[in-house]
Scaffold this motif. Structure first.
Motif, PDB file in Angstrom:
ATOM      1  N   GLN A  25     -21.654  92.639  60.988  1.00 13.35           N
ATOM      2  CA  GLN A  25     -20.299  92.252  61.368  1.00 13.35           C
ATOM      3  C   GLN A  25     -20.033  90.787  61.057  1.00 13.35           C
ATOM      4  O   GLN A  25     -18.975  90.429  60.534  1.00 13.35           O
ATOM      5  CB  GLN A  25     -20.085  92.507  62.867  1.00 13.35           C
ATOM      6  N   MET A  26     -20.987  89.938  61.366  1.00  9.07           N
ATOM      7  CA  MET A  26     -20.810  88.511  61.115  1.00  9.07           C
ATOM      8  C   MET A  26     -20.775  88.198  59.623  1.00  9.07           C
ATOM      9  O   MET A  26     -19.984  87.375  59.160  1.00  9.07           O
ATOM     10  CB  MET A  26     -21.935  87.722  61.790  1.00  9.07           C
ATOM     11  N   GLN A  29     -17.414  89.167  58.339  1.00  7.94           N
ATOM     12  CA  GLN A  29     -16.396  88.211  58.766  1.00  7.94           C
ATOM     13  C   GLN A  29     -16.485  86.923  57.965  1.00  7.94           C
ATOM     14  O   GLN A  29     -15.460  86.382  57.518  1.00  7.94           O
ATOM     15  CB  GLN A  29     -16.552  87.919  60.266  1.00  7.94           C
ATOM     16  N   TRP A  30     -17.690  86.410  57.776  1.00 11.44           N
ATOM     17  CA  TRP A  30     -17.853  85.182  57.010  1.00 11.44           C
ATOM     18  C   TRP A  30     -17.454  85.371  55.548  1.00 11.44           C
ATOM     19  O   TRP A  30     -16.873  84.471  54.943  1.00 11.44           O
ATOM     20  CB  TRP A  30     -19.300  84.706  57.111  1.00 11.44           C
ATOM     21  N   ARG A  32     -15.183  87.386  54.441  1.00 10.38           N
ATOM     22  CA  ARG A  32     -13.711  87.384  54.394  1.00 10.38           C
ATOM     23  C   ARG A  32     -13.163  85.966  54.517  1.00 10.38           C
ATOM     24  O   ARG A  32     -12.221  85.593  53.803  1.00 10.38           O
ATOM     25  CB  ARG A  32     -13.153  88.277  55.509  1.00 10.38           C
ATOM     26  N   GLU A  33     -13.751  85.206  55.421  1.00  7.69           N
ATOM     27  CA  GLU A  33     -13.276  83.832  55.601  1.00  7.69           C
ATOM     28  C   GLU A  33     -13.532  82.998  54.353  1.00  7.69           C
ATOM     29  O   GLU A  33     -12.673  82.229  53.916  1.00  7.69           O
ATOM     30  CB  GLU A  33     -13.963  83.192  56.812  1.00  7.69           C
ATOM     31  N   ASN A 331     -21.386  91.563  70.378  1.00 13.13           N
ATOM     32  CA  ASN A 331     -20.196  90.703  70.336  1.00 13.13           C
ATOM     33  C   ASN A 331     -20.447  89.369  71.030  1.00 13.13           C
ATOM     34  O   ASN A 331     -20.006  88.313  70.547  1.00 13.13           O
ATOM     35  CB  ASN A 331     -19.009  91.417  70.990  1.00 13.13           C
ATOM     36  N   SER A 334     -22.710  87.314  68.723  1.00 11.11           N
ATOM     37  CA  SER A 334     -21.971  86.830  67.548  1.00 11.11           C
ATOM     38  C   SER A 334     -20.996  85.721  67.939  1.00 11.11           C
ATOM     39  O   SER A 334     -20.814  84.749  67.187  1.00 11.11           O
ATOM     40  CB  SER A 334     -21.224  87.992  66.882  1.00 11.11           C
TER      41      SER A 334
END
Length: 431
Positions: A25-26, A29-30, A32-33, A331, A334
């Motif tokens: 998940q992390m 997310q990273w 995408r960022e 969660n 993270s």
């Protein structure tokens, strides 16, 4: 495998699945960022407006633009210019007339023969008398001519006397007309200049806003690039950890304690929950965890898809408590790592911003400082050095250390529980 050992094994698998899920998940997310950071926005430069041209100086057509001409003196009648000549011409013409008259009657021949001197004298006297009579007869005409001439002279004198005033009035009127024309021209120029001035001010305002937007965007890009480097470093570290965790989990699964069909986070959590709650103490068999899991899947009591579990997380707390708890733990972990990552980012960005301000002058703003910092910016080596120092004490590094120790411990336990220690630990329980 005994119930307690099975419970320990499933707990290890659940912990591994939970952490791999959190790592995935992390990383997503990273990624995408990172994909959205450091991209400059395109700003449309305002087009330079066309200014209205100044009006041309046009000569305004007005009446009476031709200046008045000076008065012309009246022409003296010829009869007044040559009075004696007119009289004698009349006399001579009369004499000639009488001579021809008498010749035509045959009288002049007798007189010329009898008394030539007397004839000439008489003719002269008659001519003079005739001229005088003719002059007297034309007296009224002569008098009228003289009166008209004198009237014209008086008019001429009056016109001569009035001419300077008329000329001055004409010149004054021309000056007034020219002044009015100049005023209208100046008013037209001022009106156009005001409109052009407003247009220039509006353009300058838009251009200043455009430059300000560009400078702010440059600052944003520079700061985002710092964040991007931090996230790249964290992502690289997390990928390394994730690869090691997946390898460890693969080795754990290779013990073949859990059937391959159930080797995923949701399934393992359900199996672990059955064992922990005492509903099952074995995986296989009629009353085993596999059979109970299949039954609840057929009865739609549990959700098996991870995406669906995440979507319905708040509603499955009671029916799938173990997977709910695992996701919540992931969660929280993270969030802790993300907070640490953003703290590192803020520290590096603050350092860069202070450097811009210093280079831009104490009284200068950040935007002007950026321009000065373009050639004296913090080098990448300095940034990397600071980033490495911050990473050494980051939450991700602490998490990586903790996971390395935990996974090493898990592998030792797996080797012991499965009896496959490859003669490393001699089948002794790890300490």
């Amino acid at each position: 495998m005994k119930a307690e050992e099975l419970k320990e094994y499933l707990g290890i698998v659940v912990d591994m699945e939970k952490n791999i899920f959190m790592q995935g998940q992390m990383m997503a997310q990273w990624e995408r960022e990172i994909a959205g950071l450091g991209k400059a926005h395109e700003f449309q430069m305002p087009p330079k407006p066309e200014e209205k041209p100044m009006p041309e100086r046009v000569v305004v057509a007005v009446n009476n633009t031709v200046p008045p001409q000076p008065p012309t003196p009246p022409e003296q009648p010829k009869i007044l210019r040559y009075p004696k000549r007119a009289f004698w011409i009349t006399a001579v013409i009369s004499s000639i007339f009488y001579v021809f008259f008498y010749i035509s009657q045959g009288l002049i021949l007798e007189l010329l023969v009898a008394a030539p001197i007397a004839c000439i004298f008489v003719s002269t006297i008659v001519a003079v008398i005739t001229a005088a009579i003719i002059s007297f007869v034309s007296y009224d005409t002569i008098i009228d001519t003289i009166k008209g001439y004198h009237a014209q002279k008086r008019q001429y004198a009056a016109a001569v006397e009035a001419y300077p005033s008329v000329l001055e009035q004409h010149q004054q009127r021309q000056r007034q007309i020219e002044q009015e024309r100049q005023q209208r021209y100046q008013q037209a120029c001022e009106k156009i200049e005001q409109a052009n001035g407003a247009t220039r001010r509006e353009y300058q305002k838009k251009f200043d806003e455009y430059q300000n937007d560009v400078l702010k965007d440059q600052q944003r890009v520079k700061l985002e690039n710092i964040k991007k480097e931090v996230l790249k470093a964290e992502l690289s570290q997390m990928r390394e950890l994730n690869a090691a965790s997946k390898k460890t989990l693969e080795q754990i699964y290779d013990k073949n304690i859990v059937f391959p069909k159930y080797r995923n986070m949701v399934m393992v959590c359900s199996l672990y929950e059955y064992v922990c709650t005492g509903r099952c103490d074995t995986l296989e068999g009629h009353e085993g965890a596999y059979n109970l899991l299949e039954l609840e899947i057929r009865l739609d009591k549990i959700v098996t898809g991870l995406d669906r579990v995440i979507e319905l997380l708040g509603r499955i707390q009671q029916s799938q408590y173990m997977v709910y708890s695992a996701i919540q733990d992931a969660n929280r972990q993270s969030a802790k790592i993300l907070e640490s990552t953003y703290q590192m980012t803020n520290q590096l960005q603050a350092f860069q911003t202070s450097n811009w301000k210093m280079l831009g002058g104490i009284q200068a703003d950040i935007q002007r400082g950026i321009l000065a910092a373009d050639q004296q910016s913090v080098t990448m080596a300095q940034m990397t050095q600071q980033l490495s120092a911050l990473q050494a004490t980051s939450a991700l590094t602490a998490y990586q250390t903790e996971r390395t120790r935990a996974e090493l411990h898990y592998m030792n336990r797996m080797n012991y529980l499965s009896g496959k220690n490859d003669e490393v630990f001699f089948n002794l329980p790890p300490m």
